[in-house]
Design a protein around this motif. Structure first.
Motif, PDB file in Angstrom:
ATOM      1  N   LYS A 127       0.832  -1.205   0.000  1.00 30.90           N
ATOM      2  CA  LYS A 127       0.000   0.000   0.000  1.00 30.90           C
ATOM      3  C   LYS A 127       0.870   1.261   0.000  1.00 30.90           C
ATOM      4  O   LYS A 127       0.641   2.202  -0.771  1.00 30.90           O
ATOM      5  N   GLU A 128       1.850   1.279   0.857  1.00 27.43           N
ATOM      6  CA  GLU A 128       2.723   2.457   0.940  1.00 27.43           C
ATOM      7  C   GLU A 128       3.542   2.626  -0.331  1.00 27.43           C
ATOM      8  O   GLU A 128       3.756   3.746  -0.800  1.00 27.43           O
ATOM      9  N   TRP A 129       4.012   1.504  -0.857  1.00 26.75           N
ATOM     10  CA  TRP A 129       4.803   1.559  -2.093  1.00 26.75           C
ATOM     11  C   TRP A 129       3.977   2.190  -3.221  1.00 26.75           C
ATOM     12  O   TRP A 129       4.433   3.102  -3.919  1.00 26.75           O
ATOM     13  N   LYS A 130       2.729   1.705  -3.377  1.00 23.27           N
ATOM     14  CA  LYS A 130       1.884   2.227  -4.447  1.00 23.27           C
ATOM     15  C   LYS A 130       1.486   3.679  -4.185  1.00 23.27           C
ATOM     16  O   LYS A 130       1.388   4.496  -5.115  1.00 23.27           O
ATOM     17  N   SER A 131       1.250   4.026  -2.917  1.00 20.97           N
ATOM     18  CA  SER A 131       0.836   5.393  -2.593  1.00 20.97           C
ATOM     19  C   SER A 131       1.940   6.393  -2.911  1.00 20.97           C
ATOM     20  O   SER A 131       1.681   7.580  -3.113  1.00 20.97           O
ATOM     21  N   LYS A 132       3.171   5.918  -2.995  1.00 18.87           N
ATOM     22  CA  LYS A 132       4.301   6.788  -3.338  1.00 18.87           C
ATOM     23  C   LYS A 132       4.607   6.775  -4.833  1.00 18.87           C
ATOM     24  O   LYS A 132       5.623   7.318  -5.273  1.00 18.87           O
ATOM     25  N   GLY A 133       3.750   6.088  -5.586  1.00 20.10           N
ATOM     26  CA  GLY A 133       3.949   6.088  -7.036  1.00 20.10           C
ATOM     27  C   GLY A 133       4.758   4.917  -7.554  1.00 20.10           C
ATOM     28  O   GLY A 133       5.144   4.895  -8.725  1.00 20.10           O
ATOM     29  N   GLY A 134       4.991   3.927  -6.701  1.00 21.72           N
ATOM     30  CA  GLY A 134       5.769   2.765  -7.134  1.00 21.72           C
ATOM     31  C   GLY A 134       4.901   1.721  -7.840  1.00 21.72           C
ATOM     32  O   GLY A 134       3.688   1.655  -7.634  1.00 21.72           O
ATOM     33  N   ASP A 135       5.546   0.902  -8.664  1.00 18.65           N
ATOM     34  CA  ASP A 135       4.879  -0.217  -9.336  1.00 18.65           C
ATOM     35  C   ASP A 135       5.148  -1.509  -8.576  1.00 18.65           C
ATOM     36  O   ASP A 135       6.143  -1.622  -7.858  1.00 18.65           O
ATOM     37  N   VAL A 136       4.254  -2.476  -8.789  1.00 16.59           N
ATOM     38  CA  VAL A 136       4.413  -3.780  -8.140  1.00 16.59           C
ATOM     39  C   VAL A 136       4.392  -4.877  -9.196  1.00 16.59           C
ATOM     40  O   VAL A 136       3.399  -5.039  -9.910  1.00 16.59           O
ATOM     41  N   ALA A 137       5.484  -5.615  -9.308  1.00 18.64           N
ATOM     42  CA  ALA A 137       5.558  -6.758 -10.225  1.00 18.64           C
ATOM     43  C   ALA A 137       5.543  -8.036  -9.394  1.00 18.64           C
ATOM     44  O   ALA A 137       6.472  -8.304  -8.635  1.00 18.64           O
ATOM     45  N   HIS A 138       4.471  -8.787  -9.533  1.00 13.43           N
ATOM     46  CA  HIS A 138       4.308 -10.032  -8.768  1.00 13.43           C
ATOM     47  C   HIS A 138       4.698 -11.218  -9.657  1.00 13.43           C
ATOM     48  O   HIS A 138       4.070 -11.442 -10.697  1.00 13.43           O
ATOM     49  N   LEU A 139       5.711 -11.949  -9.242  1.00 17.20           N
ATOM     50  CA  LEU A 139       6.160 -13.096 -10.038  1.00 17.20           C
ATOM     51  C   LEU A 139       5.338 -14.327  -9.667  1.00 17.20           C
ATOM     52  O   LEU A 139       5.331 -14.750  -8.513  1.00 17.20           O
ATOM     53  N   THR A 140       4.659 -14.882 -10.654  1.00 16.65           N
ATOM     54  CA  THR A 140       3.794 -16.036 -10.427  1.00 16.65           C
ATOM     55  C   THR A 140       3.675 -16.841 -11.715  1.00 16.65           C
ATOM     56  O   THR A 140       3.631 -16.255 -12.801  1.00 16.65           O
ATOM     57  N   ALA A 141       3.622 -18.142 -11.580  1.00 20.04           N
ATOM     58  CA  ALA A 141       3.481 -19.008 -12.760  1.00 20.04           C
ATOM     59  C   ALA A 141       2.172 -18.747 -13.505  1.00 20.04           C
ATOM     60  O   ALA A 141       2.034 -19.131 -14.665  1.00 20.04           O
ATOM     61  N   TYR A 142       1.213 -18.083 -12.849  1.00 14.42           N
ATOM     62  CA  TYR A 142      -0.100 -17.838 -13.462  1.00 14.42           C
ATOM     63  C   TYR A 142      -0.147 -16.554 -14.282  1.00 14.42           C
ATOM     64  O   TYR A 142      -1.152 -16.271 -14.934  1.00 14.42           O
ATOM     65  N   GLY A 143       0.917 -15.757 -14.213  1.00 12.51           N
ATOM     66  CA  GLY A 143       0.895 -14.432 -14.821  1.00 12.51           C
ATOM     67  C   GLY A 143       1.179 -14.408 -16.312  1.00 12.51           C
ATOM     68  O   GLY A 143       1.197 -15.441 -16.995  1.00 12.51           O
ATOM     69  N   MET A 144       1.391 -13.197 -16.829  1.00 14.50           N
ATOM     70  CA  MET A 144       1.695 -13.004 -18.240  1.00 14.50           C
ATOM     71  C   MET A 144       3.176 -13.305 -18.475  1.00 14.50           C
ATOM     72  O   MET A 144       4.021 -12.969 -17.661  1.00 14.50           O
ATOM     73  N   PRO A 145       3.487 -13.921 -19.623  1.00 12.46           N
ATOM     74  CA  PRO A 145       4.877 -14.306 -19.883  1.00 12.46           C
ATOM     75  C   PRO A 145       5.841 -13.115 -19.799  1.00 12.46           C
ATOM     76  O   PRO A 145       5.566 -12.048 -20.354  1.00 12.46           O
ATOM     77  N   LEU A 146       6.947 -13.332 -19.140  1.00 15.96           N
ATOM     78  CA  LEU A 146       7.962 -12.288 -18.974  1.00 15.96           C
ATOM     79  C   LEU A 146       8.341 -11.609 -20.294  1.00 15.96           C
ATOM     80  O   LEU A 146       8.423 -10.371 -20.340  1.00 15.96           O
ATOM     81  N   PRO A 147       8.575 -12.377 -21.381  1.00 17.73           N
ATOM     82  CA  PRO A 147       8.969 -11.701 -22.630  1.00 17.73           C
ATOM     83  C   PRO A 147       7.910 -10.708 -23.122  1.00 17.73           C
ATOM     84  O   PRO A 147       8.251  -9.709 -23.743  1.00 17.73           O
ATOM     85  N   GLU A 148       6.634 -10.996 -22.839  1.00 19.38           N
ATOM     86  CA  GLU A 148       5.566 -10.074 -23.243  1.00 19.38           C
ATOM     87  C   GLU A 148       5.461  -8.888 -22.288  1.00 19.38           C
ATOM     88  O   GLU A 148       5.148  -7.778 -22.693  1.00 19.38           O
ATOM     89  N   ALA A 149       5.692  -9.143 -21.021  1.00 23.55           N
ATOM     90  CA  ALA A 149       5.454  -8.115 -19.999  1.00 23.55           C
ATOM     91  C   ALA A 149       6.621  -7.152 -19.819  1.00 23.55           C
ATOM     92  O   ALA A 149       6.433  -6.007 -19.395  1.00 23.55           O
ATOM     93  N   ILE A 150       7.823  -7.593 -20.169  1.00 25.02           N
ATOM     94  CA  ILE A 150       9.008  -6.849 -19.747  1.00 25.02           C
ATOM     95  C   ILE A 150       9.108  -5.458 -20.370  1.00 25.02           C
ATOM     96  O   ILE A 150       9.606  -4.517 -19.726  1.00 25.02           O
TER      97      ILE A 150
END
Lengths: 200, 200
Positions: free
Chosen positions: B92-115
């Motif tokens: 919450k604090e990270w996002k409130s300061k304008g930071g992004d959050v990258a969550h690494l999970t096998a269920y997510g979008m492929p790294l080559p597409e997301a990077i």
């Protein structure tokens, strides 16, 4: 039980089988139960990044085997695991059949410098990853001692980077045969499809 | 002891500090003592691959801290570790300061597409790596859910590949300030130089 005798190595290694890009991992120094989790991560990374199989040197860890074979059954592919062979014997037989040995160690030559020669060799590769202590002899018998950074990291990330560079990112486009389940990439949440006929 | 109160986050995060490429790891679900070794590997990989520091969510593990700070002292650099803050508060604090959050999970979008999108964002990145179970809420609050393959692998190798792609291999040319020892790449054996004045 998918454990094999050391003799099976003869049927797997060797240029006469045309396995020119075959990659097998040799895991040294595994201690039960201390290393179960890290060695599991080594195996899963090896499988997902395109290695053919893993040999756990010197010990048999049935808990590890069960975990890995369960993943292989659910997520497919032909990754195999073998256990209990003395590491010297594995390396000796591998080399006697014309195979190369790449030992991953923080003390070795940087991966970006080493990878061209490694990829240029047509021989099957045995990739050695140790737990804390690796016998000094390993540095001598290896074809290459390769460092994934000269910093203390992890055999898991070292193996991941090695396979990524060796296979040039093939892990991102691999498909695994005979999978029971498959994860569908998703921006949010978890999407898994069941590929078995009856489902459950 | 290098543990900090949650308030310290305010002094670290934020675009107004010009930390446009800052990367901090958030480790979820660490259990004592079960995850000591794997989380140690996460920390060492984070440090060697260019992350600034790691926040261990929800728990304080002094054995982990000791191991990491010892490596940092010997091998140099500015990597830091913080412990015990509730993960929701950190995010919450990270996002409130304008930071992004990258969550690494096998269920997510492929790294080559997301990077590309991740690298294009000028905001500091909080990279979330979980142990076995990650709360479903994490998938919602993340800016990106990113998969390093859609196979079960390891948070260690996932983090290694993510940082490798994010920093485009900078880990292979990084130097660490104020190191006491430095490994010199070697084709055979171990070569370590002592950089302290008196040596020992």
């Amino acid at each position: 039980m998918r454990t094999f005798s050391a003799l099976r190595l003869h049927t797997i290694v060797g240029r006469h089988y045309g396995l020119t890009d075959q990659i097998v991992i040799l895991r040294l120094g595994h201690r039960i139960p201390r290393d179960l989790r890290v060695t599991t991560h080594v195996c899963l990374t090896a499988r997902a990044f395109g290695a053919d199989g893993l040999i756990l040197a010197d010990v048999v860890d049935t808990a590890l085997e069960k975990t890995i074979l369960d993943v292989c059954q659910r997520f497919g592919g032909k990754f195999w695991i073998r256990m209990g062979e003395p590491w010297r014997q594995v390396v000796k037989e591998w080399k006697s059949k014309g195979g190369d040995v790449a030992h991953l160690t923080a003390y070795g030559m940087p991966l970006p410098e080493a990878i061209e020669a490694i990829r240029a060799s047509p021989n099957p590769k045995l990739v050695v990853v140790g737990a804390e202590k690796v016998p000094g002899e390993m540095f001598e018998v290896a074809t290459w001692n390769v460092a994934v950074t000269n910093q203390p990291i992890s055999e898991v990330s070292a193996l991941a980077l090695f396979l990524d560079r060796y296979f040039e990112g093939k892990q991102f486009s691999m498909e695994f045969e005979n999978a029971e389940v498959k994860i569908i990439p998703s921006a949010r949440g978890k999407k898994v499809v069941n590929l078995t006929e009856h489902g459950n």
